[in-house]
Design an enzyme around this catalytic site. Structure first.
Site, PDB file in Angstrom:
ATOM      1  N   LEU A 246       0.360  36.013 -16.630  1.00  0.00           N
ATOM      2  CA  LEU A 246       0.724  37.244 -15.919  1.00  0.00           C
ATOM      3  C   LEU A 246       2.122  37.089 -15.341  1.00  0.00           C
ATOM      4  CD1 LEU A 246      -2.481  38.490 -14.102  1.00  0.00           C
ATOM      5  CD2 LEU A 246      -1.270  39.497 -16.034  1.00  0.00           C
ATOM      6  N   HIS A 247       3.096  37.146 -16.220  1.00  0.00           N
ATOM      7  CA  HIS A 247       4.489  37.004 -15.841  1.00  0.00           C
ATOM      8  C   HIS A 247       5.276  38.168 -16.424  1.00  0.00           C
ATOM      9  CE1 HIS A 247       8.139  35.044 -14.629  1.00  0.00           C
ATOM     10  NE2 HIS A 247       8.619  35.138 -15.845  1.00  0.00           N
ATOM     11  N   ALA A 248       6.250  38.638 -15.714  1.00  0.00           N
ATOM     12  CA  ALA A 248       7.183  39.680 -16.148  1.00  0.00           C
ATOM     13  C   ALA A 248       6.501  40.902 -16.757  1.00  0.00           C
ATOM     14  CB  ALA A 248       8.237  39.097 -17.068  1.00  0.00           C
TER      15      ALA A 248
END
Length: 92
Positions: free
Chosen positions: A14-16
């Site tokens: 769950l990044h960017a």
């Protein structure tokens, strides 16, 4: 309170972009939603910064929770989203 556990399918976690798409979807829900690791205090799912700060990785399990009318449906929709590789999905 309704809860649902789901494994993160996005290869970057769950990044960017995946966190942004998830936070936008959470903001559209009729109830406030929290996301966090099982057994830990959740953060506001509609906040991209809070979601990214969790540092959730690929195939890690998270717990979604919500309370109120429409909570179950909201969690189902968000769990379905997290079960997809959001980084591989073309931008719309």
């Amino acid at each position: 309170m309704a809860t649902k556990r789901v494994k993160i399918a996005s290869t970057v976690g769950l990044h960017a972009r995946p966190a942004g798409l998830f936070a936008q979807a959470a903001a559209r829900q009729p109830v406030p939603v929290l996301i966090g690791r099982p057994g830990e205090k959740g953060v506001v799912a509609s906040s991209i910064l809070a979601v990214m700060a969790l540092g959730v990785k690929f195939e890690e399990e998270v717990e979604l929770s919500a309370e109120g009318d429409g909570a179950e449906a909201a969690l189902e929709e968000l769990a379905e989203l997290l079960s997809q590789d959001l980084d591989a999905t073309p931008a719309t």
